[in-house]
Design an enzyme around this catalytic site. Sequence first.
Site, mmCIF file in Angstrom:
data_model
loop_
_atom_site.group_PDB
_atom_site.id
_atom_site.type_symbol
_atom_site.label_atom_id
_atom_site.label_comp_id
_atom_site.label_asym_id
_atom_site.label_seq_id
_atom_site.Cartn_x
_atom_site.Cartn_y
_atom_site.Cartn_z
ATOM 1 C CB ALA A 113 -8.478 8.120 4.455
ATOM 2 N N GLY A 114 -11.056 8.376 6.274
ATOM 3 C CA GLY A 114 -12.081 9.379 6.756
ATOM 4 C C GLY A 114 -13.515 8.716 6.920
ATOM 5 N N GLY A 116 -8.274 9.899 9.695
ATOM 6 C CA GLY A 116 -8.579 9.998 11.124
ATOM 7 C C GLY A 116 -9.772 10.950 11.457
ATOM 8 C CG ASN A 162 -6.587 1.983 11.318
ATOM 9 O OD1 ASN A 162 -6.844 1.619 12.485
ATOM 10 N ND2 ASN A 162 -5.354 2.425 10.921
ATOM 11 C CB THR A 163 -9.622 6.442 12.576
ATOM 12 O OG1 THR A 163 -8.183 6.705 12.133
ATOM 13 C CG2 THR A 163 -9.817 7.014 14.050
ATOM 14 C CE LYS A 178 -3.617 2.541 2.207
ATOM 15 N NZ LYS A 178 -3.856 3.167 3.510
#
Lengths: 256, 374
Positions: A184-185, A158, A206-207, A97
């Site tokens: 992301a996001g 995040g 993830n977050t 990645k």
Amino acid sequence: MDELIIAGRSFNSRLMVGTGKFASNEAMVAAMEGSGSEIVTVALRRVDVDNPQDSLLNHIDLKRYLLLPNTSGARNAEEAIRLARIARAAGCEPWIKLEVTPDPYYLLPDPIETLKAAEVLVKEGFIVLPYINADPVLAKHMQEVGTATVMPLGAPIGTNKGLRTRDNIAIIIEQAIVPVVVDAGLGAPSHAAEAMEMGADAVLVNTALAVARDPGAMGAAFKKGVEAGREAYLAGLGKQQDKAEASSPLTGFLRS
Amino acid sequence: MSFKEVIQKYDPMQVIAEIEAMTAADVQRALAAEQLDNRDFMALLSPAAEDFLEEMAQKAHAITLRRFGRTILLYAPIYLSNECHNSCLYCGFSVNNPIPRRTLNLDEIERDARILHDQGFRHILLLTGEAPGKVGNDFIAAAAERIRPLFSSISIEVYPMETEGYKEMVAAGVDGLTIYQETYDPELYQKLHPSGRKRDYNFRLATPERAGEAGLRRIGIGFLLGLGNFRSEAFFAGLHGRYMMHNYWRTLLSVSFPRLRPAEGGFQPPNPVSDRQFVQLMCAMRLLLNDAGLVLSTRENAELRDNLLPLGVTQMSAGSCTAPGGYGEEDSATEQFAIDDDRTPAEIADLLRARGYDPVWKDWDGAFLQKETG
């Protein structure tokens, strides 16, 4: 759910998970298991790739999950390429990645350096999954140099803000010739469902899992969100329209 | 515009007066803001904000969780030397203190480094006093090169260097710098630093900029709590942090708030900072600088460190010894200051896990600095 195919390899899950920010490796594993994911991304800067006893790697069952090392922390193409080579030399599969984020705060990807690195790594035989801004022209360039996917961001990493780049992601999906993974996001299962309803091939989270009160349960919630979104996409969502359209047209008689 | 030019626009006494005049309404406005402006930051540092500590703490916690997750990076210091030509009134290494002076040789440095490596540390901070004749750039570079195989990240906290000096450090494998201004008040700075090279306020103030020019990847700034008015000091540190984040945007910023600890010389801090004020300061800094690392050292006691964890902390030292050779020898030279949390690294890691945090030993890789070899 229908299979996701990346670079000729099939996956039953369309949800990828990241491994940063978790309270413990156990919480990370719970999120992975709950999510049903088959692809997990790991920051190379967090692991000792030469040490099979590294505690992070030790917790990931490499028979169940494809380990997708990421180059986070790299500020330019040279650094990202170096990290990718180190991972491969340590015995990782040649999947990478690609993240080139010179700004350590918003972690927004550098389009020029990412493209440079992608070109080199593809030529070296890597299967490259690049993290990019939601830029349709850049996505085309990535595909042209041979990346296996494109991974546009929904919102800065995040932030949990969801699909702030929705219009551009729609163009990327419309034009893509490789799988589009929204990265992301994404902060809620509904965000993931929305991306999948739009026709994204997969999402990466993830977050939202790492900071949840119960990461395992949140992983399971995202799994359902991704599946619901995908099924809705395949079923054919009704189009949103500004004007009313009568189900029985009043002028239909003119066609006969 | 340099940070010196930025800070010269402010009169410290006027800043204190403005902060003191902030009202509860100003604090509430600041708490509602997504991005703080200078006035909002002043409000959060004001006496009026003391009634809103819980709201500030909740917001600081939420921001930290979102930006950093449940992780705390652990690091340890190695004191290479306590030789120093400066006469800082508050420091145990002051040239005026009759303590045994000691500079480790490379074998002794490696011995301490191996002890810390075996405890799990991969992030290390090398410290010295300021005695360039005995402990110069070459010595620090040699130390970094010697221990580089053991660590993924090497930072330094030494005397200010010129840009070229920092480039030498980068070439030797150093990726981070910590440099405290000690006090942002120029008059107080002159009083506290009566002699030695450190007396040059402006040279020290511009140090983070020179380090940024040289390409250091992590820069830590801060000031010593107890010297000046903590509210205005924090305001200027916040300005400094934001300046660095905007102007050296490839470099990761961290901020530290070391409280003065008992040291040789018996200096009494003129403006001691209470635990409540410490909490206010940390939360205000997190609300201003959402993405900066916030560092908590072993200067604070164990109970307070445990309770400060959720308020914005992202990095902690553990098992620290502030005397050169102190990890490998029982009778080492005099320490710079007395630490207040003497738990072992393993105990700190256990504590973090018990509190729902992942103790991170490695969050960097030396490969970022290596040159291609083929």
